[in-house]
Design an enzyme around this catalytic site. Structure first.
Site, short mmCIF file in Angstrom:
data_model
loop_
_atom_site.label_atom_id
_atom_site.label_comp_id
_atom_site.label_asym_id
_atom_site.label_seq_id
_atom_site.Cartn_x
_atom_site.Cartn_y
_atom_site.Cartn_z
N LEU A 1 74.88 34.03 5.50
CA LEU A 1 76.10 34.79 5.27
C LEU A 1 75.86 36.28 5.44
O LEU A 1 76.75 37.03 5.80
CB LEU A 1 76.63 34.54 3.86
CG LEU A 1 77.05 33.10 3.53
CD1 LEU A 1 77.40 32.97 2.06
CD2 LEU A 1 78.25 32.69 4.38
N VAL B 1 71.26 35.93 2.38
CA VAL B 1 72.22 35.19 1.57
C VAL B 1 72.70 34.00 2.39
O VAL B 1 73.08 34.16 3.55
CB VAL B 1 73.43 36.06 1.17
CG1 VAL B 1 74.41 35.25 0.33
CG2 VAL B 1 72.95 37.27 0.39
N GLY C 1 69.78 41.59 4.39
CA GLY C 1 69.50 42.98 4.06
C GLY C 1 68.05 43.15 3.67
O GLY C 1 67.20 42.28 3.92
N ASP D 1 76.76 52.05 -7.01
CA ASP D 1 76.85 51.63 -5.61
C ASP D 1 78.20 50.97 -5.34
O ASP D 1 78.27 49.94 -4.68
CB ASP D 1 75.71 50.68 -5.26
CG ASP D 1 75.48 50.59 -3.75
OD1 ASP D 1 75.91 51.52 -3.04
OD2 ASP D 1 74.91 49.60 -3.29
N PHE E 1 66.70 42.98 0.87
CA PHE E 1 66.30 42.04 -0.17
C PHE E 1 65.92 40.68 0.39
O PHE E 1 65.23 39.90 -0.24
CB PHE E 1 67.45 41.85 -1.16
CG PHE E 1 68.66 41.28 -0.50
CD1 PHE E 1 68.84 39.92 -0.38
CD2 PHE E 1 69.61 42.11 0.05
CE1 PHE E 1 69.94 39.39 0.26
CE2 PHE E 1 70.71 41.60 0.69
CZ PHE E 1 70.88 40.24 0.81
N GLY E 2 66.44 40.34 1.58
CA GLY E 2 66.26 39.01 2.12
C GLY E 2 67.57 38.51 2.69
O GLY E 2 68.33 39.29 3.28
#
Length: 562
Positions: free
Chosen positions: A413, A421, A416, A540, A418-419
Protein backbone atom coordinates in the site's frame (compact mmCIF):
# COMPACT_ATOMS: atom_id res chain seq x y z
CA UNK A 1 -8.58 -11.01 25.62
CA UNK A 2 -11.08 -11.47 28.39
CA UNK A 3 -10.02 -10.11 31.70
CA UNK A 4 -10.62 -11.96 34.90
CA UNK A 5 -13.67 -9.93 35.91
CA UNK A 6 -15.32 -10.75 32.60
CA UNK A 7 -14.50 -14.42 32.99
CA UNK A 8 -15.77 -14.54 36.54
CA UNK A 9 -19.13 -13.11 35.49
CA UNK A 10 -19.71 -15.88 32.95
CA UNK A 11 -21.45 -18.42 35.19
CA UNK A 12 -21.57 -21.91 33.63
CA UNK A 13 -25.02 -22.84 32.32
CA UNK A 14 -27.08 -25.92 33.13
CA UNK A 15 -27.79 -27.40 29.68
CA UNK A 16 -30.43 -29.99 28.91
CA UNK A 17 -29.24 -33.17 27.25
CA UNK A 18 -31.79 -32.61 24.48
CA UNK A 19 -30.18 -29.25 23.63
CA UNK A 20 -26.72 -30.81 23.50
CA UNK A 21 -28.02 -33.50 21.14
CA UNK A 22 -29.51 -30.82 18.93
CA UNK A 23 -26.39 -28.63 18.63
CA UNK A 24 -24.10 -31.62 17.96
CA UNK A 25 -26.42 -33.19 15.38
CA UNK A 26 -27.23 -36.03 17.78
CA UNK A 27 -23.55 -36.46 18.66
CA UNK A 28 -22.73 -37.32 15.05
CA UNK A 29 -19.36 -38.55 13.82
CA UNK A 30 -19.07 -35.43 11.67
CA UNK A 31 -19.13 -33.32 14.84
CA UNK A 32 -16.67 -35.46 16.78
CA UNK A 33 -13.40 -33.60 17.44
CA UNK A 34 -11.69 -35.80 20.01
CA UNK A 35 -11.80 -38.82 22.29
CA UNK A 36 -10.25 -39.46 25.69
CA UNK A 37 -10.19 -41.88 28.55
CA UNK A 38 -13.42 -40.55 30.06
CA UNK A 39 -15.52 -39.47 27.11
CA UNK A 40 -15.89 -38.22 23.56
CA UNK A 41 -15.75 -34.53 22.58
CA UNK A 42 -18.09 -33.02 19.98
CA UNK A 43 -18.34 -29.60 18.37
CA UNK A 44 -21.60 -27.71 18.74
CA UNK A 45 -22.98 -24.23 18.08
CA UNK A 46 -25.35 -22.49 20.49
CA UNK A 47 -28.25 -20.28 19.40
CA UNK A 48 -26.18 -17.15 20.04
CA UNK A 49 -23.55 -18.36 17.57
CA UNK A 50 -20.99 -19.38 20.19
CA UNK A 51 -19.09 -22.51 19.20
CA UNK A 52 -18.45 -24.89 22.11
CA UNK A 53 -16.83 -28.27 22.75
CA UNK A 54 -19.17 -30.80 24.35
CA UNK A 55 -17.47 -33.57 26.31
CA UNK A 56 -19.94 -36.44 26.67
CA UNK A 57 -18.82 -38.80 29.44
CA UNK A 58 -19.00 -42.55 29.05
CA UNK A 59 -21.84 -44.46 30.73
CA UNK A 60 -20.30 -45.91 33.90
CA UNK A 61 -17.19 -47.11 32.12
CA UNK A 62 -15.80 -50.26 33.82
CA UNK A 63 -12.76 -49.56 35.95
CA UNK A 64 -13.32 -45.79 35.94
CA UNK A 65 -14.72 -43.71 38.76
CA UNK A 66 -16.51 -41.55 36.24
CA UNK A 67 -18.74 -39.87 38.81
CA UNK A 68 -15.69 -38.55 40.60
CA UNK A 69 -14.07 -37.46 37.34
CA UNK A 70 -17.20 -35.53 36.39
CA UNK A 71 -17.49 -33.86 39.78
CA UNK A 72 -13.80 -32.97 39.93
CA UNK A 73 -13.69 -31.41 36.50
CA UNK A 74 -16.98 -29.53 36.85
CA UNK A 75 -16.52 -28.12 40.35
CA UNK A 76 -12.82 -27.29 40.02
CA UNK A 77 -13.28 -25.49 36.71
CA UNK A 78 -16.10 -23.45 38.23
CA UNK A 79 -13.57 -22.12 40.75
CA UNK A 80 -10.97 -20.88 38.26
CA UNK A 81 -11.04 -17.89 35.92
CA UNK A 82 -7.80 -17.31 34.05
CA UNK A 83 -6.81 -16.69 30.44
CA UNK A 84 -4.63 -19.82 30.44
CA UNK A 85 -7.30 -22.15 31.84
CA UNK A 86 -10.00 -23.62 29.59
CA UNK A 87 -13.31 -21.89 30.32
CA UNK A 88 -16.25 -24.04 31.41
CA UNK A 89 -19.33 -22.87 29.48
CA UNK A 90 -21.82 -25.29 31.04
CA UNK A 91 -22.67 -28.80 32.10
CA UNK A 92 -25.42 -31.41 31.93
CA UNK A 93 -26.35 -34.08 34.48
CA UNK A 94 -29.68 -35.81 33.88
CA UNK A 95 -31.15 -39.12 34.98
CA UNK A 96 -33.93 -40.62 32.89
CA UNK A 97 -35.67 -43.97 32.51
CA UNK A 98 -36.14 -45.78 29.25
CA UNK A 99 -38.01 -48.95 28.40
CA UNK A 100 -35.75 -51.67 26.98
CA UNK A 101 -36.07 -55.36 26.19
CA UNK A 102 -34.24 -57.67 28.60
CA UNK A 103 -34.43 -61.48 28.51
CA UNK A 104 -37.56 -61.47 26.41
CA UNK A 105 -39.48 -58.85 28.37
CA UNK A 106 -39.54 -55.09 28.65
CA UNK A 107 -38.16 -53.37 31.70
CA UNK A 108 -37.38 -49.78 32.70
CA UNK A 109 -33.70 -48.96 32.91
CA UNK A 110 -32.07 -45.89 34.37
CA UNK A 111 -29.80 -43.87 32.06
CA UNK A 112 -27.48 -41.16 33.39
CA UNK A 113 -26.41 -38.51 30.89
CA UNK A 114 -23.41 -36.36 31.81
CA UNK A 115 -21.59 -33.79 29.74
CA UNK A 116 -19.26 -30.85 30.21
CA UNK A 117 -19.21 -27.91 27.78
CA UNK A 118 -16.10 -25.84 27.19
CA UNK A 119 -15.04 -22.92 25.03
CA UNK A 120 -14.05 -24.21 21.60
CA UNK A 121 -10.36 -23.71 20.84
CA UNK A 122 -9.47 -23.74 17.16
CA UNK A 123 -5.81 -24.67 17.58
CA UNK A 124 -6.55 -28.11 19.03
CA UNK A 125 -4.35 -29.88 21.53
CA UNK A 126 -0.66 -29.09 21.89
CA UNK A 127 0.47 -32.69 21.33
CA UNK A 128 -0.55 -32.42 17.67
CA UNK A 129 1.91 -29.55 17.18
CA UNK A 130 5.03 -31.02 18.79
CA UNK A 131 8.02 -31.05 16.42
CA UNK A 132 11.77 -30.72 16.68
CA UNK A 133 13.57 -27.41 16.33
CA UNK A 134 13.87 -27.51 12.53
CA UNK A 135 10.16 -27.21 11.70
CA UNK A 136 6.78 -26.36 13.17
CA UNK A 137 6.33 -23.41 15.52
CA UNK A 138 9.06 -20.79 15.71
CA UNK A 139 10.81 -19.99 18.96
CA UNK A 140 8.63 -16.99 19.77
CA UNK A 141 5.43 -19.05 19.54
CA UNK A 142 6.90 -21.90 21.59
CA UNK A 143 8.07 -19.48 24.26
CA UNK A 144 4.62 -17.87 24.41
CA UNK A 145 3.08 -21.33 24.88
CA UNK A 146 5.58 -22.25 27.61
CA UNK A 147 4.97 -19.02 29.47
CA UNK A 148 1.19 -19.31 29.19
CA UNK A 149 1.20 -22.85 30.59
CA UNK A 150 3.37 -21.73 33.50
CA UNK A 151 1.11 -18.78 34.29
CA UNK A 152 -1.96 -21.00 34.19
CA UNK A 153 -0.37 -23.57 36.50
CA UNK A 154 0.80 -20.82 38.85
CA UNK A 155 -2.80 -19.61 39.10
CA UNK A 156 -3.99 -23.13 39.98
CA UNK A 157 -1.38 -23.50 42.72
CA UNK A 158 -1.39 -19.98 44.13
CA UNK A 159 -4.45 -18.15 42.85
CA UNK A 160 -6.74 -18.99 45.76
CA UNK A 161 -6.72 -20.21 49.36
CA UNK A 162 -7.12 -23.83 48.27
CA UNK A 163 -4.53 -24.97 45.76
CA UNK A 164 -5.63 -27.07 42.80
CA UNK A 165 -3.19 -29.77 41.70
CA UNK A 166 -3.86 -30.79 38.11
CA UNK A 167 -2.12 -34.18 38.30
CA UNK A 168 -2.36 -34.86 34.56
CA UNK A 169 -0.54 -31.96 32.92
CA UNK A 170 0.68 -32.99 29.47
CA UNK A 171 0.56 -31.67 25.88
CA UNK A 172 -2.65 -33.60 25.12
CA UNK A 173 -4.40 -31.69 27.93
CA UNK A 174 -3.21 -28.26 26.78
CA UNK A 175 -5.36 -26.61 24.12
CA UNK A 176 -4.46 -23.70 21.83
CA UNK A 177 -6.70 -20.88 20.69
CA UNK A 178 -6.53 -19.18 17.30
CA UNK A 179 -3.57 -17.09 18.44
CA UNK A 180 -1.69 -20.07 19.88
CA UNK A 181 -2.43 -18.98 23.44
CA UNK A 182 -2.32 -22.14 25.60
CA UNK A 183 -5.12 -23.12 27.96
CA UNK A 184 -4.85 -25.96 30.48
CA UNK A 185 -7.77 -28.39 30.29
CA UNK A 186 -8.99 -31.84 31.41
CA UNK A 187 -9.36 -31.45 35.17
CA UNK A 188 -10.79 -34.93 35.71
CA UNK A 189 -7.89 -35.98 37.96
CA UNK A 190 -7.41 -32.60 39.66
CA UNK A 191 -7.54 -32.31 43.45
CA UNK A 192 -8.11 -29.51 45.95
CA UNK A 193 -5.65 -29.15 48.80
CA UNK A 194 -5.78 -26.87 51.83
CA UNK A 195 -2.00 -26.72 52.16
CA UNK A 196 1.25 -27.78 50.55
CA UNK A 197 1.61 -30.82 52.77
CA UNK A 198 2.38 -34.17 51.21
CA UNK A 199 -0.70 -36.31 50.46
CA UNK A 200 -1.08 -39.86 49.21
CA UNK A 201 -3.41 -41.80 46.94
CA UNK A 202 -4.36 -45.45 47.06
CA UNK A 203 -3.85 -46.08 43.37
CA UNK A 204 -2.08 -44.79 40.29
CA UNK A 205 -3.47 -41.69 38.60
CA UNK A 206 -1.95 -39.65 35.83
CA UNK A 207 -0.04 -40.50 32.66
CA UNK A 208 3.17 -42.59 32.51
CA UNK A 209 6.12 -40.42 31.61
CA UNK A 210 4.66 -37.36 33.32
CA UNK A 211 4.50 -38.75 36.87
CA UNK A 212 7.39 -37.94 39.25
CA UNK A 213 9.46 -40.67 40.95
CA UNK A 214 8.05 -40.00 44.44
CA UNK A 215 4.55 -40.71 43.14
CA UNK A 216 5.52 -43.83 41.19
CA UNK A 217 7.37 -45.25 44.20
CA UNK A 218 5.28 -44.03 47.17
CA UNK A 219 2.08 -42.46 45.75
CA UNK A 220 3.09 -39.10 47.29
CA UNK A 221 1.43 -35.95 45.92
CA UNK A 222 2.84 -32.43 46.39
CA UNK A 223 2.83 -29.29 44.22
CA UNK A 224 6.05 -30.63 42.72
CA UNK A 225 4.00 -33.36 40.98
CA UNK A 226 2.68 -30.77 38.51
CA UNK A 227 6.11 -29.11 38.27
CA UNK A 228 7.64 -32.42 37.13
CA UNK A 229 4.91 -32.81 34.49
CA UNK A 230 5.55 -29.22 33.41
CA UNK A 231 9.26 -29.93 32.94
CA UNK A 232 8.55 -32.89 30.66
CA UNK A 233 6.08 -30.77 28.70
CA UNK A 234 8.53 -27.89 28.22
CA UNK A 235 11.24 -30.26 27.00
CA UNK A 236 8.86 -31.69 24.41
CA UNK A 237 7.75 -28.23 23.32
CA UNK A 238 11.36 -27.20 22.76
CA UNK A 239 12.77 -30.36 21.19
CA UNK A 240 9.82 -32.51 20.10
CA UNK A 241 9.09 -36.10 21.01
CA UNK A 242 12.26 -37.37 19.33
CA UNK A 243 14.41 -34.79 21.08
CA UNK A 244 12.93 -35.74 24.44
CA UNK A 245 13.81 -39.40 23.84
CA UNK A 246 17.51 -38.39 23.74
CA UNK A 247 17.30 -36.80 27.19
CA UNK A 248 17.66 -40.08 29.10
CA UNK A 249 20.93 -40.91 27.32
CA UNK A 250 22.68 -37.61 28.05
CA UNK A 251 23.86 -35.56 30.97
CA UNK A 252 21.95 -32.35 31.67
CA UNK A 253 24.72 -30.18 30.27
CA UNK A 254 24.99 -32.28 27.11
CA UNK A 255 21.24 -32.04 26.54
CA UNK A 256 21.19 -28.28 27.15
CA UNK A 257 24.02 -27.86 24.63
CA UNK A 258 22.25 -30.07 22.07
CA UNK A 259 18.93 -28.20 22.25
CA UNK A 260 20.69 -24.83 22.28
CA UNK A 261 22.76 -25.67 19.20
CA UNK A 262 19.71 -27.05 17.35
CA UNK A 263 17.83 -23.80 17.94
CA UNK A 264 20.79 -21.69 16.86
CA UNK A 265 20.85 -23.63 13.59
CA UNK A 266 17.09 -23.20 13.15
CA UNK A 267 17.24 -19.47 13.90
CA UNK A 268 20.51 -18.99 12.00
CA UNK A 269 21.92 -15.49 12.45
CA UNK A 270 18.72 -13.50 12.15
CA UNK A 271 18.04 -13.05 15.84
CA UNK A 272 19.41 -11.04 18.71
CA UNK A 273 21.37 -12.49 21.59
CA UNK A 274 18.28 -12.37 23.84
CA UNK A 275 16.69 -15.18 21.84
CA UNK A 276 19.70 -17.43 22.38
CA UNK A 277 19.61 -16.57 26.08
CA UNK A 278 15.90 -17.36 26.26
CA UNK A 279 16.33 -20.77 24.62
CA UNK A 280 19.10 -21.78 27.01
CA UNK A 281 17.27 -20.47 30.07
CA UNK A 282 14.05 -22.31 29.22
CA UNK A 283 15.73 -25.67 28.77
CA UNK A 284 17.65 -25.15 32.02
CA UNK A 285 14.38 -24.45 33.85
CA UNK A 286 12.80 -27.56 32.32
CA UNK A 287 15.66 -29.81 33.47
CA UNK A 288 15.42 -28.45 37.00
CA UNK A 289 11.70 -29.23 36.96
CA UNK A 290 12.36 -32.93 36.23
CA UNK A 291 14.93 -33.44 39.00
CA UNK A 292 14.42 -36.84 40.66
CA UNK A 293 14.65 -35.19 44.08
CA UNK A 294 11.54 -33.04 44.37
CA UNK A 295 13.29 -30.72 46.83
CA UNK A 296 15.59 -29.60 44.00
CA UNK A 297 12.67 -28.71 41.74
CA UNK A 298 11.56 -25.06 41.68
CA UNK A 299 8.06 -24.03 42.65
CA UNK A 300 5.82 -22.86 39.83
CA UNK A 301 6.00 -19.32 41.25
CA UNK A 302 9.79 -19.42 40.92
CA UNK A 303 9.49 -20.64 37.33
CA UNK A 304 7.17 -17.75 36.41
CA UNK A 305 9.56 -15.29 38.04
CA UNK A 306 12.49 -16.61 35.99
CA UNK A 307 10.48 -16.36 32.78
CA UNK A 308 9.64 -12.73 33.60
CA UNK A 309 13.37 -12.03 33.80
CA UNK A 310 13.74 -13.42 30.27
CA UNK A 311 11.11 -10.91 29.11
CA UNK A 312 12.99 -8.09 30.77
CA UNK A 313 16.22 -9.13 29.05
CA UNK A 314 14.47 -9.09 25.66
CA UNK A 315 13.10 -5.57 26.07
CA UNK A 316 16.28 -4.16 27.60
CA UNK A 317 18.35 -5.43 24.66
CA UNK A 318 15.97 -4.01 22.08
CA UNK A 319 16.08 -0.64 23.84
CA UNK A 320 19.88 -0.73 24.02
CA UNK A 321 20.08 -1.32 20.28
CA UNK A 322 17.71 1.57 19.67
CA UNK A 323 19.56 3.87 22.08
CA UNK A 324 22.93 3.09 20.48
CA UNK A 325 21.73 4.36 17.12
CA UNK A 326 19.66 7.34 18.32
CA UNK A 327 20.71 10.93 18.88
CA UNK A 328 21.25 12.37 22.40
CA UNK A 329 17.88 14.14 22.21
CA UNK A 330 16.12 10.95 21.15
CA UNK A 331 17.76 9.08 24.01
CA UNK A 332 15.94 11.33 26.47
CA UNK A 333 12.62 9.87 25.42
CA UNK A 334 13.82 6.32 24.84
CA UNK A 335 11.39 3.87 26.40
CA UNK A 336 13.04 1.74 29.05
CA UNK A 337 10.82 -1.31 29.33
CA UNK A 338 11.04 -3.53 32.36
CA UNK A 339 8.04 -5.80 32.29
CA UNK A 340 6.67 -8.63 30.23
CA UNK A 341 4.33 -8.19 27.30
CA UNK A 342 0.63 -8.39 28.05
CA UNK A 343 -1.38 -9.89 25.18
CA UNK A 344 -4.70 -8.13 24.64
CA UNK A 345 -7.63 -8.25 22.22
CA UNK A 346 -9.26 -5.37 20.35
CA UNK A 347 -12.79 -4.75 19.23
CA UNK A 348 -12.08 -2.03 16.67
CA UNK A 349 -12.52 -1.90 12.89
CA UNK A 350 -9.73 -2.19 10.34
CA UNK A 351 -7.86 0.25 8.07
CA UNK A 352 -6.05 0.98 4.85
CA UNK A 353 -3.03 2.73 3.43
CA UNK A 354 -2.84 6.36 2.92
CA UNK A 355 0.00 8.48 1.61
CA UNK A 356 1.69 7.58 -1.61
CA UNK A 357 4.87 6.88 0.34
CA UNK A 358 3.12 4.95 3.09
CA UNK A 359 3.86 7.71 5.59
CA UNK A 360 0.27 7.83 6.66
CA UNK A 361 0.77 4.75 8.73
CA UNK A 362 4.48 5.02 9.27
CA UNK A 363 3.94 8.39 10.78
CA UNK A 364 1.52 7.27 13.42
CA UNK A 365 2.88 7.63 16.91
CA UNK A 366 0.08 5.54 18.17
CA UNK A 367 -2.76 3.42 17.00
CA UNK A 368 -4.85 6.51 17.30
CA UNK A 369 -2.53 9.26 16.17
CA UNK A 370 -2.38 9.60 12.42
CA UNK A 371 0.73 11.56 12.87
CA UNK A 372 4.36 10.68 12.92
CA UNK A 373 6.84 8.87 15.06
CA UNK A 374 8.09 12.34 16.00
CA UNK A 375 4.98 12.95 18.09
CA UNK A 376 5.71 14.00 21.66
CA UNK A 377 3.90 12.58 24.66
CA UNK A 378 3.86 15.38 27.24
CA UNK A 379 3.77 13.41 30.46
CA UNK A 380 5.97 13.24 33.48
CA UNK A 381 6.54 9.52 33.23
CA UNK A 382 8.30 9.35 29.88
CA UNK A 383 9.77 5.91 30.64
CA UNK A 384 7.23 3.14 30.31
CA UNK A 385 6.84 -0.49 29.23
CA UNK A 386 4.36 -1.93 26.77
CA UNK A 387 1.21 -1.08 28.64
CA UNK A 388 -1.64 -3.49 29.21
CA UNK A 389 -4.64 -2.51 27.10
CA UNK A 390 -7.92 -4.11 26.17
CA UNK A 391 -7.70 -2.46 22.74
CA UNK A 392 -4.58 -4.15 21.34
CA UNK A 393 -4.03 -7.70 20.20
CA UNK A 394 -0.82 -9.65 19.64
CA UNK A 395 -0.49 -11.25 16.20
CA UNK A 396 1.95 -13.97 15.25
CA UNK A 397 4.41 -13.29 12.45
CA UNK A 398 3.27 -16.41 10.58
CA UNK A 399 -0.36 -15.23 10.59
CA UNK A 400 0.52 -11.76 9.28
CA UNK A 401 2.73 -13.31 6.64
CA UNK A 402 -0.19 -15.43 5.42
CA UNK A 403 -2.66 -12.53 5.68
CA UNK A 404 -0.49 -10.45 3.30
CA UNK A 405 0.21 -13.34 0.89
CA UNK A 406 3.77 -13.63 2.18
CA UNK A 407 4.19 -9.84 1.98
CA UNK A 408 3.58 -9.98 -1.76
CA UNK A 409 4.47 -6.93 -3.84
CA UNK A 410 0.88 -6.73 -5.11
CA UNK A 411 -0.24 -6.12 -1.52
CA UNK A 412 2.02 -3.09 -0.95
CA UNK A 413 0.00 0.00 0.00
CA UNK A 414 2.91 2.32 0.66
CA UNK A 415 6.61 2.47 1.30
CA UNK A 416 8.87 4.79 3.25
CA UNK A 417 11.96 5.00 5.45
CA UNK A 418 10.31 2.74 8.03
CA UNK A 419 9.66 -0.10 5.59
CA UNK A 420 6.44 -1.13 3.81
CA UNK A 421 2.71 -1.12 4.50
CA UNK A 422 0.80 -4.12 3.16
CA UNK A 423 -2.87 -4.88 2.72
CA UNK A 424 -3.93 -8.11 4.36
CA UNK A 425 -7.11 -10.04 5.10
CA UNK A 426 -8.19 -11.67 8.34
CA UNK A 427 -11.33 -13.47 9.46
CA UNK A 428 -13.75 -11.18 11.29
CA UNK A 429 -14.43 -13.69 14.08
CA UNK A 430 -11.26 -15.77 14.46
CA UNK A 431 -8.79 -13.03 13.38
CA UNK A 432 -6.87 -15.70 11.51
CA UNK A 433 -5.55 -15.06 7.97
CA UNK A 434 -7.96 -15.67 5.10
CA UNK A 435 -8.18 -15.40 1.33
CA UNK A 436 -8.09 -11.92 -0.28
CA UNK A 437 -11.59 -10.52 -0.67
CA UNK A 438 -12.94 -12.47 2.31
CA UNK A 439 -13.03 -11.45 5.95
CA UNK A 440 -11.85 -7.94 6.85
CA UNK A 441 -8.98 -5.95 5.28
CA UNK A 442 -6.17 -4.63 7.47
CA UNK A 443 -3.08 -2.51 6.87
CA UNK A 444 0.11 -4.15 8.12
CA UNK A 445 3.10 -1.91 8.72
CA UNK A 446 6.35 -3.89 8.63
CA UNK A 447 9.48 -2.21 9.93
CA UNK A 448 12.47 -2.86 7.70
CA UNK A 449 15.85 -3.99 9.00
CA UNK A 450 17.32 -0.57 8.19
CA UNK A 451 14.23 1.32 9.25
CA UNK A 452 14.62 4.93 10.33
CA UNK A 453 11.91 4.21 12.85
CA UNK A 454 13.39 2.39 15.83
CA UNK A 455 12.09 0.38 18.74
CA UNK A 456 11.31 3.61 20.63
CA UNK A 457 8.85 4.80 18.00
CA UNK A 458 7.41 1.31 17.59
CA UNK A 459 6.70 1.13 21.33
CA UNK A 460 5.23 4.64 21.32
CA UNK A 461 2.62 3.63 18.77
CA UNK A 462 1.55 0.68 20.91
CA UNK A 463 1.57 2.55 24.19
CA UNK A 464 -0.70 5.29 22.83
CA UNK A 465 -3.15 2.68 21.56
CA UNK A 466 -5.53 3.38 24.43
CA UNK A 467 -6.44 6.70 22.81
CA UNK A 468 -9.84 6.44 21.18
CA UNK A 469 -11.56 9.02 19.01
CA UNK A 470 -13.71 8.81 15.83
CA UNK A 471 -11.10 10.85 13.95
CA UNK A 472 -8.05 8.80 14.94
CA UNK A 473 -6.93 5.70 13.06
CA UNK A 474 -7.16 2.60 15.22
CA UNK A 475 -4.27 0.28 15.90
CA UNK A 476 -5.64 -3.25 15.88
CA UNK A 477 -2.55 -5.03 17.20
CA UNK A 478 1.16 -5.69 16.88
CA UNK A 479 3.73 -8.43 16.40
CA UNK A 480 7.13 -8.78 18.06
CA UNK A 481 8.95 -11.98 17.14
CA UNK A 482 12.72 -12.12 17.08
CA UNK A 483 13.78 -9.28 14.74
CA UNK A 484 10.26 -8.83 13.30
CA UNK A 485 8.28 -5.76 14.40
CA UNK A 486 4.90 -5.09 12.80
CA UNK A 487 1.82 -2.99 13.49
CA UNK A 488 -1.71 -3.81 12.30
CA UNK A 489 -4.13 -0.93 11.61
CA UNK A 490 -7.69 -0.54 10.51
CA UNK A 491 -7.94 -0.29 6.73
CA UNK A 492 -9.08 3.15 5.56
CA UNK A 493 -10.53 2.60 2.08
CA UNK A 494 -10.23 6.03 0.41
CA UNK A 495 -6.59 6.79 1.01
CA UNK A 496 -4.96 10.04 2.00
CA UNK A 497 -6.33 13.56 1.77
CA UNK A 498 -3.56 14.80 -0.51
CA UNK A 499 -4.53 12.26 -3.18
CA UNK A 500 -7.98 13.80 -3.30
CA UNK A 501 -6.79 17.39 -3.17
CA UNK A 502 -4.41 16.85 -6.08
CA UNK A 503 -6.60 14.30 -7.90
CA UNK A 504 -4.02 11.50 -7.82
CA UNK A 505 -4.83 7.85 -8.57
CA UNK A 506 -8.27 8.67 -9.99
CA UNK A 507 -9.40 10.04 -6.62
CA UNK A 508 -12.61 12.08 -6.58
CA UNK A 509 -12.32 15.82 -6.03
CA UNK A 510 -13.79 16.95 -2.73
CA UNK A 511 -16.79 19.23 -2.54
CA UNK A 512 -16.77 22.27 -0.29
CA UNK A 513 -18.98 20.51 2.28
CA UNK A 514 -16.64 17.52 2.44
CA UNK A 515 -13.62 19.77 2.83
CA UNK A 516 -15.30 21.44 5.79
CA UNK A 517 -16.06 18.03 7.32
CA UNK A 518 -12.42 17.01 6.91
CA UNK A 519 -11.15 20.23 8.48
CA UNK A 520 -13.58 19.88 11.38
CA UNK A 521 -12.60 16.24 11.90
CA UNK A 522 -8.90 17.09 12.02
CA UNK A 523 -9.56 19.90 14.47
CA UNK A 524 -11.59 17.59 16.73
CA UNK A 525 -8.79 15.00 16.70
CA UNK A 526 -6.16 17.58 17.61
CA UNK A 527 -8.36 19.03 20.35
CA UNK A 528 -8.67 15.55 21.81
CA UNK A 529 -4.90 14.94 21.64
CA UNK A 530 -4.10 18.34 23.17
CA UNK A 531 -6.44 18.01 26.13
CA UNK A 532 -4.80 18.07 29.56
CA UNK A 533 -5.46 14.41 30.28
CA UNK A 534 -3.60 13.24 27.16
CA UNK A 535 -1.13 15.98 26.11
CA UNK A 536 0.16 14.63 22.80
CA UNK A 537 1.80 16.91 20.25
CA UNK A 538 1.74 15.31 16.80
CA UNK A 539 4.44 17.39 15.02
CA UNK A 540 3.59 15.98 11.60
CA UNK A 541 0.04 16.98 10.69
CA UNK A 542 -0.11 17.10 6.89
CA UNK A 543 -2.38 16.04 4.04
CA UNK A 544 -0.63 12.71 3.45
CA UNK A 545 -1.17 11.75 7.11
CA UNK A 546 -4.91 12.38 6.98
CA UNK A 547 -6.98 9.44 5.75
CA UNK A 548 -10.56 9.35 4.51
CA UNK A 549 -13.00 6.54 5.16
CA UNK A 550 -15.92 8.07 3.23
CA UNK A 551 -16.10 10.61 0.40
CA UNK A 552 -19.87 10.60 -0.16
CA UNK A 553 -21.81 13.59 1.13
CA UNK A 554 -24.91 11.44 1.62
CA UNK A 555 -23.08 8.97 3.87
CA UNK A 556 -23.96 9.03 7.53
CA UNK A 557 -20.51 7.80 8.46
CA UNK A 558 -18.08 10.41 9.73
CA UNK A 559 -14.89 11.03 7.80
CA UNK A 560 -11.87 9.69 9.68
CA UNK A 561 -9.22 12.13 8.58
CA UNK A 562 -6.29 11.34 10.83
Amino acid sequence: MENESQLASATPRDFTFQLLKQITNDFSEDNRIGVGGYGVVYKGTLDNGEVIAVKKLYYKHPGLDSDKQFQNECTNLMRVHHQNIVRLVGYCHEIRHICVEHNGRYVFAMVEDRALCFEYLEGGSLDKHLTDESCGFGWHTRYKIIKGICEGLNYLHNGSKESIFHLDLKPANILLDRNMMPKIGDFGLSRLFDSTETCSTKGIIGTPGYMPPEYINRFHITPKFDVFSLGVTIIKIMSGQEGYSKFADMSSQEFIQLVHENWEKALQTTVLAHTSHGVKKCIEIALRCVEADRVKRPTIAEVVDELSKIDTTIIDELNKIDTDRSSPIEQVTNLQCNQAFTPCVNSGMFSKDGGKDGSMISSCSSQAIRASSDSVLLRANIKCPILSSTSVKIFSYDNLRLATRKFHSNCVLGEGGFGCVYKGWIDENTLSPCEPGTGIPVAVKRLGQESSQGHKEWLAEINLAHLSHPNLVKLFGYCLEDEHRLLVYEFIPHGSLDNHLFKRDSCQPLSWNLRMKVALGVAKALAYLHCAEINVIVRDVKNSNILLDRVSESSEHRTSPI
